[in-house]
Design a protein around this motif. Structure first.
Motif: not given
Length: 974
Positions: A31-45
């Motif tokens: 979560e971006h603390e200042k703006s409140g934006a949510k972010l989901f990252y799927l890490k793979n190759d």
């Protein structure tokens, strides 16, 4: 980058980490603390990286503001002030996906690319578009993309115009589209799902610029955003970019974007909807009946997956009991289902098509009786096993018909994340499947039917019935409304509309400045690999010609059998298509057709049958017609696939007339859907039949001529039943011979011998007739048909074969196509003409076409096509623009292929006689295309257009108004 829970990275706090074994990924929630934006990252190759920024956008009315805004934010922004950054990106990006989607409760802006630099450029343009669009600066953007009054002079009529307005006029012309858009309204009348997020054409003109801007201000804030990243990337660098370039400039706010749930109904809701048909069509057997249910919440992982399987089990296979009961009961001529889970309260629908309003009570009763019986007596366990297996196979295969899998995962993530649940719950399916598989020895699905359907009052019945003259009546009302409006206006108000029209048209024809165009990030030719990728193909001669494609397939064997159909007489060509729809759906000597469907789904990933033709490269006359048996199976089950193929190819029974009639009715129904949904392709392909051997063949095989053939068969089935059976047997015996077969196998090298050993029985099942070749004597000529329907828009096509005119194919034609599609036609037909889209194609056999999609115009569009040659004679762009077109063309050439697609593309090239050298030459011609090459094609275009071969599918009145253009005017539907 090694990360720790609770730590902050470039303004983003890491809230959770999750290993998601099912998709071989690690999920990270920030979560971006200042703006409140949510972010989901799927890490793979995965090198096919995906980015998406989405917003909750629940509409309050049917003006289509979320949809119009989705179009409009991509029409220029703070950093990228050109009129169409989206189009400029399409022209000059190596993207593997670039689009935007409006859903009933959210708007998504996804992009994908395998090129790191390109990926970052795409992110930048999309983020600037959503947060800083030019919509506040230029009201002409909403006018163009949404709607506006158009008035050229004070004596003219006022008309409505706008891209989304015409898109939705087209959508509301199709009864299937009307049905599925109205189902949610019938189930959720008090929520955001009770209005049309895409826009109802009757309501779109109520949208004001102020409401439009207010919607963006309210919902397009980082606090209401869902950012998604997928693939192999430096996540720390991406977070830094997001923070520094965009999010640090926003403070967290409260955004009231709650997705509301509908209070359950006390009793079933019944809704009657009318749809237009032309005055020459009959109303009988043209009503749609649907029964619909609200099914729990999308955040219930088990119900989300189990109901998808249950819908398949009940309605999608030849052995599906609910489909069979409704067909046997003669409720409709086609029956299908839908489970829509991309909403807070998913919907399950049962649809009978080509029915009558008088069947409504019987339709309802038969559904309840059939489901009650299933609950009481139990569902066949083999049927349950078959549906579970086919869904599990699809999930593990992760082949989404060419869409990047990272994009599909983003949509699945939103199906829970948007509703305040974790974004990965629908990606973790192993434990859910274990629960669902208890259905094999329990009452799992029976209890589900009882709870969610039989004891569920939150349901609706929709009757969508045809009405003659409805379209004309509506158009007359619109004309009167606009005429009355004009009468009520003062001279100053009329002058204001005229000036607004002038201002919009000036903006549309004004070129972006070179300075602004340079602000759109662009790769260089050096970023493009000069070498074409080689497709895996090893020829093997083992009695049967075999093309082997050694690639990693995760233990799946893709087995395609290509049978030549050159020995089938001309009058039997349509029966090749009927054979493709009948095989696997009728009984064989060993299996009743319902049992056969179960065996296929239990033991394989599916078997499909396709009839099509391939044109030889550089040859306007020669083509190779094929009947393809496509199958996929886990390598350890090849023996089971072989047994099933032997049974279907060698022992199908074509004498069950009742079953044949059902399949023919369904085939006709599905073709009607295609005609409405893909009218631009239908018109262009039919046009090829006027002058091209392959065009004529494919028209008879599966185009409009085939539709007329199948409609005639259905109407006279009882008199023709024996003849149909006899001809299917004849065609089958002509096709399934060793001499006709080319085999394609895609799997890993280590598994080939195992495949070969277990597949041999299939060869023994084939006949030994020598290969035969029929000489088809097709008749050609400019029929130039106006194909009339009740649609409120047109699909306008013009075409010819440039090889017949003495021109030859070059890779530079693909660059020309990019320029035509995203410059000439985009500006002339879409931006200025108001159509939803317009396209061109230039094929290796010389066939070329221009076609439009959901187009309010007819003669104007044909004029645009005719003037294209002149436009390109004086075509002039700088080196940067030319580079852009070339890179955009390479993006199409380098589209990532799944393992099965690699095998299929290699075989297609083999049949067409396209070698690797041809593909490399085409690439070099693309990369070396100059402005002068494009200018030289002006004669090719002009000469092709001068042949005056045209075809228009569309509104009955519009075609009659322009009847002088046509040699024949035809009603498509009876």
């Amino acid at each position: 980058m090694k990360v720790e829970l609770g730590s902050v990275y470039n303004g983003f706090k890491l809230l959770e980490i999750r290993e998601i074994d099912e998709i071989n990924s690690e999920g990270m929630l920030f979560e971006h603390e200042k703006s409140g934006a949510k972010l989901f990252y799927l890490k793979n190759d995965d090198d096919n990286k995906v980015f998406s920024v989405s917003f909750r956008t629940p509409p309050k009315d049917s003006t289509g503001v979320p949809h119009i805004l989705e179009h409009s934010v991509l029409c220029g922004s703070r950093k990228f002030p050109v009129k169409e950054p989206f189009v400029e990106l399409v022209k000059g990006s190596l993207n593997t996906f670039l689009n935007a989607f409006t859903f009933p409760d959210k708007t998504m802006y996804p992009v994908a690319s395998t090129n790191e630099k390109d990926f970052c450029n795409l992110m930048d343009v999309y983020l600037d578009a959503v947060f800083y669009p030019n919509i506040y600066k230029y009201p002409e953007i909403m006018m163009q993309e949404g709607w506006h009054y158009e008035l050229d002079n004070k004596d003219a009529e006022i008309i409505y115009k706008g891209v989304v307005y015409n898109e939705m006029k087209g959508a509301f012309s199709s009864p299937e589209s009307i049905l599925f858009r109205k189902i949610s309204e019938s189930l959720f009348p008090d929520t955001q799902y009770g209005v049309e997020s895409g826009g109802d054409p009757d309501v779109i003109p109520e949208l004001t610029q102020q409401q439009f801007e207010a919607f963006h201000k309210k919902y397009y804030h980082p606090s209401n955003s869902y950012i998604y990243l997928y693939g192999d990337m430096d996540i720390e660098e991406k977070l830094r970019f997001l923070d520094e370039e965009y999010l640090k400039d926003f403070d967290r706010i409260e955004v009231d974007s709650e997705i509301l749930a509908q209070k359950p109904f006390d009793k079933q809701n019944e809704v009657l909807i009318k749809y237009p048909i032309s005055n020459t069509e009959k109303e009988e057997d043209k009503t749609f009946l649907s029964m619909n249910f609200a099914i729990g919440k999308a955040t219930d992982v088990e119900v989300y997956l189990a109901f998808d399987i249950l819908e398949h089990l009940l309605l999608e296979t030849p052995s599906s009991p609910l489909k069979k009961a409704l067909i046997d009961g003669k409720i409709g001529k086609d029956v299908f289902g839908s489970f829509e889970a991309s909403m807070l309260q998913p919907m399950f629908s049962i649809v009978a098509k080509n029915s009558n309003e008088s069947e409504k009570e019987r339709f309802k009763d038969l559904i309840i009786q059939t489901l009650t019986k299933l609950v009481k007596e139990g569902i066949d366990k083999k049927l349950i096993e078959a549906s579970i297996n086919i869904k599990e196979f699809q999930l593990r295969e992760a082949d989404y018909h060419g869409y990047p899998k990272g994009l599909i995962y983003s949509m699945k993530a939103m199906d829970s994340w948007l509703y305040n649940e974790k974004p990965w719950i629908h990606l973790e399916y192993e434990s859910v499947f274990r629960k669902i598989k208890t259905a094999l020895n329990s009452r799992y699905f029976e209890d589900m039917i009882e709870k969610y359907i039989l004891n569920n009052n939150h349901s609706s019945v929709l009757i969508v019935k045809p009405v003659k003259g409805l379209s004309e009546e509506k158009e007359a009302l619109i004309k009167k409304k606009l005429a009355d409006l004009k009468k009520s206006l003062t001279d100053e108000q009329i002058e204001k509309i005229i000036q607004d029209t002038v201002k919009l048209k000036e903006r549309q024809v004004t070129h972006d400045s070179p300075e602004d165009l340079k602000k759109i990030p662009l790769l260089s030719i050096n970023d493009v690999d000069p070498k074409a990728k080689k497709l895996p193909l090893v020829e093997k001669e083992e009695g049967i010609k075999t093309l082997f494609h050694p690639v990693f397939t995760n233990g799946i064997a893709y087995v395609n059998m290509y049978f030549t159909t050159e020995g089938v007489k001309e009058e039997l060509i349509p029966y090749i298509s009927i054979l493709s729809t009948v095989l696997g759906k009728v009984s064989t000597e060993k299996y009743y057709y319902e049992d056969l469907a179960k065996e296929i789904n239990i033991n394989t990933g599916g078997i499909r049958y396709i009839a099509q033709a391939y044109a030889e490269k550089g040859n306007s006359e020669k083509f190779y017609p094929k009947f393809i048996v496509k199958s996929k199976v886990i390598i350890d089950s090849v023996d089971k696939l072989s047994n099933l193929l032997c049974e279907i190819i060698g022992h199908t029974k074509f004498d069950d007339h009742k079953r044949l009639k059902e399949i023919i009715q369904e085939t006709k129904s599905r073709m009607e859907m295609i005609i409405f949904d893909k009218g631009h392709i239908v018109a262009a392909n039919h046009l090829f039949s006027y002058f091209s051997n392959i065009g004529k063949y494919e028209d008879i095989l599966s185009g409009l001529s085939f539709y007329k053939f199948i409609a005639e068969l259905e109407k006279n089935f009882d008199n023709k039943a024996e003849e149909i059976s006899s001809k299917l047997k004849e065609v089958s015996s002509l096709i399934f011979n060793k001499s006709n077969l080319l085999l394609s196998v895609t799997l890993e090298e280590k598994d080939y011998d195992k495949f070969k050993k277990n597949f041999n029985p299939v060869y023994n099942e084939l006949g030994d007739k020598p290969a035969a070749v029929e000489e088809y004597k097709f008749e050609f000529g400019p029929k130039n048909e106006g194909l009339m329907t009740s649609a409120k828009v047109q699909y306008v096509a013009k075409a010819y074969n440039f090889i017949k005119l003495g021109y030859s194919y070059s890779g530079s034609l693909q660059v020309l196509k990019a320029i035509i599609n995203y410059d000439y036609l985009w500006n002339q037909v879409r931006v200025q003409g108001g159509a939803y889209g317009s396209f061109s194609a230039f094929q290796r056999n010389g066939n070329m076409f221009f076609t439009s999609y959901r187009d309010p115009n007819l003669d104007r569009t044909l004029k645009v096509y005719d003037e294209a040659g002149s436009y390109f004679k004086s075509f002039k762009v700088d080196d940067r623009q030319m580079t852009k077109y070339i890179i955009g063309t390479v993006s199409d050439l380098d589209f990532p292929l799944t393992p099965s697609m690699k095998g299929e593309r290699a075989v297609e090239n083999y049949i067409k006689k396209v070698t690797y050298e041809d593909i490399q030459r085409e690439r070099e011609e693309v990369l070396n295309t100059k402005v002068e090459d494009i200018q030289k094609y002006s004669d090719l275009i002009s000469d092709s257009m001068k042949q005056n071969y045209l075809c228009v599918l569309g509104n009955e009145e519009k075609i009659k108004e322009n009847q002088g253009i046509f040699n024949e005017i035809v009603n498509i539907f009876e």
